[in-house]
Design a protein around this motif. Structure first.
Motif, PDB file in Angstrom:
ATOM      1  N   GLU A 512      48.634  43.270  34.077  1.00 59.23           N
ATOM      2  CA  GLU A 512      48.284  41.973  34.651  1.00 59.23           C
ATOM      3  C   GLU A 512      48.680  40.818  33.736  1.00 59.23           C
ATOM      4  OE1 GLU A 512      46.262  43.901  33.092  1.00 59.23           O
ATOM      5  OE2 GLU A 512      44.794  42.732  31.955  1.00 59.23           O
ATOM      6  N   PRO A 516      52.791  38.796  35.839  1.00 62.01           N
ATOM      7  CA  PRO A 516      52.904  37.408  36.309  1.00 62.01           C
ATOM      8  C   PRO A 516      53.814  36.568  35.413  1.00 62.01           C
ATOM      9  CG  PRO A 516      50.615  38.131  36.316  1.00 62.01           C
ATOM     10  CD  PRO A 516      51.400  39.183  35.575  1.00 62.01           C
ATOM     11  N   ARG A 537      52.416  39.674  41.157  1.00 67.96           N
ATOM     12  CA  ARG A 537      51.709  38.388  41.154  1.00 67.96           C
ATOM     13  C   ARG A 537      50.209  38.593  41.201  1.00 67.96           C
ATOM     14  NH1 ARG A 537      55.221  34.009  40.259  1.00 67.96           N
ATOM     15  NH2 ARG A 537      57.078  34.207  41.564  1.00 67.96           N
ATOM     16  N   PHE A 538      49.514  37.667  40.600  1.00 67.05           N
ATOM     17  CA  PHE A 538      48.068  37.635  40.733  1.00 67.05           C
ATOM     18  C   PHE A 538      47.733  37.389  42.201  1.00 67.05           C
ATOM     19  CE2 PHE A 538      43.937  35.260  40.012  1.00 67.05           C
ATOM     20  CZ  PHE A 538      43.238  36.364  39.589  1.00 67.05           C
ATOM     21  N   ILE A 539      46.554  37.832  42.626  1.00 66.61           N
ATOM     22  CA  ILE A 539      46.199  37.742  44.050  1.00 66.61           C
ATOM     23  C   ILE A 539      46.362  36.310  44.585  1.00 66.61           C
ATOM     24  CG2 ILE A 539      43.721  37.493  43.514  1.00 66.61           C
ATOM     25  CD1 ILE A 539      45.328  39.166  46.638  1.00 66.61           C
ATOM     26  N   ARG A 542      49.606  35.875  45.851  1.00 69.66           N
ATOM     27  CA  ARG A 542      49.995  36.723  46.975  1.00 69.66           C
ATOM     28  C   ARG A 542      49.521  36.088  48.278  1.00 69.66           C
ATOM     29  NH1 ARG A 542      48.118  42.765  44.969  1.00 69.66           N
ATOM     30  NH2 ARG A 542      49.102  42.695  42.911  1.00 69.66           N
ATOM     31  N   ILE A 547      41.031  32.842  44.497  1.00 68.28           N
ATOM     32  CA  ILE A 547      39.966  33.828  44.716  1.00 68.28           C
ATOM     33  C   ILE A 547      38.673  33.360  44.046  1.00 68.28           C
ATOM     34  CG2 ILE A 547      40.492  35.296  42.710  1.00 68.28           C
ATOM     35  CD1 ILE A 547      39.939  37.726  44.676  1.00 68.28           C
ATOM     36  N   GLN A 548      37.573  33.535  44.753  1.00 71.60           N
ATOM     37  CA  GLN A 548      36.267  33.122  44.250  1.00 71.60           C
ATOM     38  C   GLN A 548      35.441  34.341  43.850  1.00 71.60           C
ATOM     39  OE1 GLN A 548      35.645  29.672  44.011  1.00 71.60           O
ATOM     40  NE2 GLN A 548      37.809  29.611  44.595  1.00 71.60           N
ATOM     41  N   LYS A 549      34.272  34.086  43.304  1.00 71.51           N
ATOM     42  CA  LYS A 549      33.504  35.187  42.727  1.00 71.51           C
ATOM     43  C   LYS A 549      33.109  36.246  43.753  1.00 71.51           C
ATOM     44  CE  LYS A 549      29.110  34.552  41.897  1.00 71.51           C
ATOM     45  NZ  LYS A 549      27.832  34.055  41.315  1.00 71.51           N
ATOM     46  N   GLY A 551      35.056  37.157  46.291  1.00 73.75           N
ATOM     47  CA  GLY A 551      36.232  37.712  46.949  1.00 73.75           C
ATOM     48  C   GLY A 551      36.761  36.825  48.073  1.00 73.75           C
ATOM     49  N   PHE A 553      38.086  32.885  49.358  1.00 76.82           N
ATOM     50  CA  PHE A 553      39.109  32.022  48.766  1.00 76.82           C
ATOM     51  C   PHE A 553      38.805  30.550  49.013  1.00 76.82           C
ATOM     52  CE2 PHE A 553      40.929  36.143  49.149  1.00 76.82           C
ATOM     53  CZ  PHE A 553      41.717  36.280  48.027  1.00 76.82           C
ATOM     54  N   LYS A 599      39.994  35.927  53.433  1.00 71.72           N
ATOM     55  CA  LYS A 599      41.442  36.084  53.308  1.00 71.72           C
ATOM     56  C   LYS A 599      42.114  36.120  54.680  1.00 71.72           C
ATOM     57  CE  LYS A 599      43.115  39.494  50.550  1.00 71.72           C
ATOM     58  NZ  LYS A 599      43.490  40.918  50.377  1.00 71.72           N
ATOM     59  N   GLN A 789      49.787  41.220  54.655  1.00 68.02           N
ATOM     60  CA  GLN A 789      49.557  40.332  53.518  1.00 68.02           C
ATOM     61  C   GLN A 789      48.160  39.708  53.554  1.00 68.02           C
ATOM     62  OE1 GLN A 789      52.662  37.456  53.269  1.00 68.02           O
ATOM     63  NE2 GLN A 789      51.840  36.448  51.452  1.00 68.02           N
ATOM     64  N   PRO A 792      43.125  43.006  56.615  1.00 66.53           N
ATOM     65  CA  PRO A 792      42.770  44.352  56.155  1.00 66.53           C
ATOM     66  C   PRO A 792      43.357  45.399  57.105  1.00 66.53           C
ATOM     67  CG  PRO A 792      40.837  43.217  57.033  1.00 66.53           C
ATOM     68  CD  PRO A 792      41.973  42.254  57.111  1.00 66.53           C
TER      69      PRO A 792
ATOM     70  N   ARG B  21      45.507  47.781  49.660  1.00 60.42           N
ATOM     71  CA  ARG B  21      45.005  47.160  50.892  1.00 60.42           C
ATOM     72  C   ARG B  21      43.614  47.710  51.168  1.00 60.42           C
ATOM     73  NH1 ARG B  21      48.393  44.039  50.106  1.00 60.42           N
ATOM     74  NH2 ARG B  21      50.126  43.388  51.429  1.00 60.42           N
ATOM     75  N   PRO B  22      42.737  46.858  51.706  1.00 61.94           N
ATOM     76  CA  PRO B  22      41.385  47.336  52.000  1.00 61.94           C
ATOM     77  C   PRO B  22      41.315  47.926  53.406  1.00 61.94           C
ATOM     78  CG  PRO B  22      41.531  44.985  52.425  1.00 61.94           C
ATOM     79  CD  PRO B  22      42.907  45.420  51.988  1.00 61.94           C
ATOM     80  N   ILE B  58      46.081  43.671  40.257  1.00 60.40           N
ATOM     81  CA  ILE B  58      47.448  44.040  39.863  1.00 60.40           C
ATOM     82  C   ILE B  58      47.426  45.481  39.371  1.00 60.40           C
ATOM     83  CG2 ILE B  58      49.220  43.659  38.091  1.00 60.40           C
ATOM     84  CD1 ILE B  58      48.761  40.680  38.385  1.00 60.40           C
TER      85      ILE B  58
END
Lengths: 801, 118
Positions: A512, A516, A537-539, A542, A547-549, A551, A553, A599, A789, A792, B21-22, B58
């Motif tokens: 990680e 990046p 790439r970091f999420i 992507r 991203i927040q605590k 999960g 955004f 997401k 992308q 889920p 992927r979830p 990652i």
């Protein structure tokens, strides 16, 4: 006694005779040579031509060697026929000689391409000592020479003639010099070097005629070009001399066919050297023929057993100052893994090709010190797993601290560049060198293969009064190079994907930290024309949100200059309602943040907002804060709002080593805090101050003044120059305030706003190129790079429990 | 009596190389499935540290780095590589059959049994 007749007094024939004498001194040997010289080292003819050695220097077997071994030597005598049934040879002096065993070592001759006028006086080939003497007799300062053929021999001839003062042009049919030994890049490096030496090189050119009455006065090329020439050297290739083999009734292909025991199709006739073809290959180089001679000697003396199984083709160009080495199979192929190094400034190009973890081929141009090591690997087929990181640069010696005091002053420390201990000490004393980088700059020591770095450090430590050890800060353990080195690697090796960099220069896995960083470097170096790999790439990069605590955004649309409209605000409010956005927040950046978005809702949110990405989630262009400037403010001296919006437009959607926050203010009251931004435009009476390297985050730092200019256009240009310079030279995750401090504002000024016009133009040109490819990342909401992308996975089976 | 079953999840092309992927199953569990290029691996999509979505991390070798605070989870074993000493996450057997990724999930009885044993 067995009567052995050797046809050919060259290196192969005599090497075989020497080996045979070792096995069985009872052979009665007769040698025919059509040259009038004893056996000499043909490979060194180029150094005779270049005046480095005399004809005597290159003699391998002086006349008393022949006498000592009672060899019946016939020089200047050509064998013209073989009667294989009657077991005799006939020579051009009319003599017939009987043999029990015949050895053909007839070598090869220069191939004459279909060019009109090759019979003119002044046309030479470059195969023999006589040819060389002929060339030396003609070569003189001012003489115009054309060499047809840019292979090994042609180049050596060209350089030799040039050393003699000739004005030399090489005309080569193929697209690159030495195309049989070098790939296109290697050929380009060689051509550059040859050109530097003052030899003119024309590639992709075919010679159609040699011009002149009796003597040569020029050559004509297929494209109609005419070159003046007083002498012409034809070095377009060689052809094995197989005529006697045919007359002896031997099976002949390109050369006389031999098997692994060096046997021909007849039991009492053997062949060796350039005239033979083994396993489909005719060898034109010295090492294979010596190997053949050893096997042949065993077979011919009744010790049949040793086998010749072919040689690794290896070639070394023997021109002083032009180092070229090539061996094995270096061509690109699906199963081949190339490893490359190049340094255009040094003219060094290296390519290794691995197959199944073993070396299969190598090309070295400009620096061939390691050729022995590579030949060894090729010969032994060594598994290179343990050497994987040291393929091109040997590992540092276990004890780099060899006692430097004991080294004589004249000892070479850096073999690549040729720097002695004395010159390093002189640099330390006279030029105040204290660090390795200063030493490199002053002497170029340790800039080649780098194997002397330890030694240089040790010398510095011992001699420099204020030695500073530079800690080499590598990007990370996965790919242990400094970021500066990696940027150079990407550029010179033309690497365009993270995985390629990791596979070739790293552990193949990455992490990680490095992924990046490499992603950024590739994007920056290739102005966006790289292989974008989202897995590296970091999420946030992507899905283009922060991203927040929990999960979810956050979404921050771009509001250039912090200016919005009622319509935008309404859409933002509608989005907040529709997606039940838990928090809507005014940020410190004059923007609005929508927090807590799932997401899978991101694409729809972006579509509903109808605003571009504010890049609040990434290492990129954040915003340009502005004050209202002359538009409304009674103190404003400049139109900071318009300038800020324009600056944001010019730079938005670009990525940077770390986030870049900017501001434009209309007067020194600094209402939008431009003096603590990465880039700030501060309006003053009659112009702008452009300030850089400010911070008001984790660190607080007042920005340095980069330049004061009179117009908004000039202010924007200065900002662009700094911006691109920062993109290209800062380490990943290095904010401008660290970057400017590390380099010093004077250096930054010198290389941006005060740089020569072409440098500035180039910086802005690269910025323009990147910008041309930059897109609003939120467009991916409509055209995702991958169908999953944002959403889920939906399981095919249900659990049904 | 079976105490585990294979569930077909998705086409293998839906998980790009080196990404995760979830997928949420009916029993409420959320699993992160990763494509390591040469194989697929699956763990619970929840970092044991503070619940971060591991699918968004990652990939480094056969581990994933949680996007929230960079805990590193081994995808084969579910063990936490970094920091040491932390509790594991559950990992799941994965196989690819005719281009479809399948995950083996313990059924409820098995889960209950595990619970009872604990």
């Amino acid at each position: 006694m067995t009567r052995l007749v050797v046809v050919g007094n060259g290196m192969a024939g005599i090497a075989a005779a020497e080996q045979i004498l070792k096995h069985a001194p009872t052979f009665a040997i007769t040698v025919f040579g059509d040259e009038t010289h004893v056996n000499y080292n043909r490979i060194l003819l180029s150094s005779v031509l270049a005046g480095e050695q005399s004809a005597d220097d290159i003699v391998l077997n002086p006349i008393d060697w022949y006498q000592r071994h009672a060899i019946d030597l016939h020089l200047g005598t050509r064998v013209i026929d073989v009667d294989a049934d009657g077991k005799t040879v006939t020579s051009d002096d009319g003599r017939t000689t009987a043999y029990d065993v015949l050895l053909l070592a007839t070598g090869s001759t220069a191939w004459m391409p279909p060019i009109a006028g090759l019979d003119k006086d002044g046309v030479f080939v470059f195969r023999t000592l006589d040819d060389t003497r002929g060339l030396l007799a003609r070569a003189a300062p001012g003489v115009k020479a054309v060499v047809i053929g840019g292979g090994l021999l042609g180049l050596e001839a060209a350089r030799g003639l040039q050393v003699q003062g000739c004005d030399v042009t090489v005309v080569h049919l193929m697209d690159r010099l030495m195309e049989r030994q070098l790939d296109p890049a290697g050929g380009a490096y060689l051509q550059e070097r040859i050109a530097q030496l003052g030899v003119r090189v024309l590639v992709n050119r075919s010679t159609t005629a040699v011009l002149g009455g009796g003597g040569v006065d020029g050559v004509e090329l297929a494209d109609g070009t005419k070159l003046e020439a007083d002498l012409v050297v034809v070095a377009a290739g060689i052809r094995p001399n197989v005529e006697l083999g045919r007359r002896a009734g031997l099976a002949v292909g390109r050369g006389i066919l031999v098997n692994d025991f060096m046997e021909t199709s007849r039991p009492d006739v053997f062949a060796v050297g350039e005239c033979v073809e083994h396993n489909g290959v005719c060898y034109g180089l010295v090492a294979p023929l010596l190997e053949q001679a050893r096997v042949l000697a065993a077979t011919i003396t009744g010790n049949r057993g040793a086998k010749y199984e072919g040689s690794i083709q290896a070639a070394k160009l023997k021109i002083m100052g032009v180092e070229v080495f090539s061996a094995g199979a270096w061509e690109d192929a699906p199963d081949a893994a190339p490893v490359r190094f190049e340094d255009p400034a040094l003219g060094v190009y290296k390519k290794l090709v691995l197959r199944d973890g073993r070396l299969s081929g190598v090309i070295l141009v400009g620096e061939t010190a390691d050729s022995h090591r590579y030949m060894e690997w090729l010969r032994t087929g060594k598994d290179l797993a343990a050497e994987r990181r040291h393929l091109l640069v040997p590992p540092p010696p276990a004890d780099p601290g060899v006692d430097v005091a004991q080294m004589p002053d004249s000892a070479t420390v850096c073999g690549c560049v040729g720097v002695t201990k004395a010159s390093i000490i002189e640099a330390i004393h006279q030029q105040g060198v204290n660090t390795l980088s200063q030493l490199k700059e002053a002497t170029r020591a340790s800039t080649g293969c780098g194997s002397c770095t330890g030694l240089c450090q040790a010398l510095l430590k011992a001699v420099a009064p204020d030695f500073e050890e530079e800690t080499r800060k590598v990007l990370c353990a996965c790919v242990p190079f400094t970021q500066e080195a990696l940027r150079e690697i990407l550029r010179s090796q033309r690497l365009r994907s993270v995985q390629d960099v990791l596979d070739i220069y790293g552990n193949g896995a990455g992490c990680e930290v490095c992924k990046p960083a490499l992603s950024y470097m590739l994007d920056m170096r290739w102005c966006g024309d790289h292989d974008e790999d989202r897995s590296a790439r970091f999420i946030n990069d992507r899905v283009h949100a922060n991203i927040q605590k929990d999960g979810t955004f956050s979404v921050v649309p771009r509001m250039r200059g912090g200016v919005t409209s009622a319509a935008e605000l309404r859409r933002i409010a509608d989005v907040a309602d529709k997606y039940r956005v838990p928090m809507v927040k005014i940020t410190g950046s004059q923007r609005i943040d929508l927090l807590g978005i799932r997401k899978e809702d991101l694409p729809a949110v972006w579509a509903d907002l109808g605003m571009p990405s504010g890049q609040a989630y990434t290492k990129g262009v954040r915003m340009v804060k502005t004050c209202v400037g002359t538009d409304f403010c009674r103190f404003g001296t400049q139109d900071s709002t318009a300038a800020g919006i324009e600056l944001e437009r010019r730079l938005e959607h670009l990525y940077t080593p770390h986030k870049v926050k900017m501001a434009a203010v209309g007067c020194p009251r600094n209402c939008a805090e431009a003096t603590v931004k990465d880039i700030g435009l501060v309006g003053v009476e009659g112009g702008w101050q452009v300030v850089v390297g400010g911070a008001a985050g984790k660190s607080v730092r007042k920005a340095d003044l980069l330049v004061t200019v009179e117009t908004t256009a000039a202010a924007l240009e200065a900002a662009e120059l700094f911006f691109q310079y920062y993109r290209e030279h800062a380490n990943y995750l290095e904010r401008t305030y660290d970057f400017v401090e590390r380099l010093g504002i004077e250096k930054v000024r010198k290389e941006t706003v005060y740089a020569p016009a072409p440098v500035k133009a180039a910086l802005r040109d690269r910025l323009r190129k990147s910008k041309a490819r930059a897109r609003d990342a939120w467009q991916e909401g409509r055209t995702p790079v991958n169908p999953t992308q944002f959403i889920p996975l939906d399981p095919i089976d249900q659990l049904n429990v | 009596m079976t105490n585990a079953r294979w569930i077909r999840i998705t086409s293998s092309t839906n998980i790009p190389p080196r990404e995760g992927r979830p997928v949420r199953l009916e029993d409420g569990r959320e699993i992160a499935i990763f494509n390591l290029g040469d194989r697929f691996l699956a763990v619970d999509n929840r970092c044991p540290h503070s619940g971060g979505p591991l699918c968004d991390g990652i990939v480094t070798g056969a581990s994933v780095v949680c996007p929230l605070h960079a805990w590193r989870i081994n995808l084969q074993t579910g063990a936490v590589d970094r920091p040491g000493g932390a509790a594991c996450v559950q990992s799941y057997p994965v196989r690819v059959d005719e281009g479809v990724v399948l995950v083996e999930v313990p059924d409820r009885a098995a889960i209950a049994k595990q619970g009872a044993a604990a």
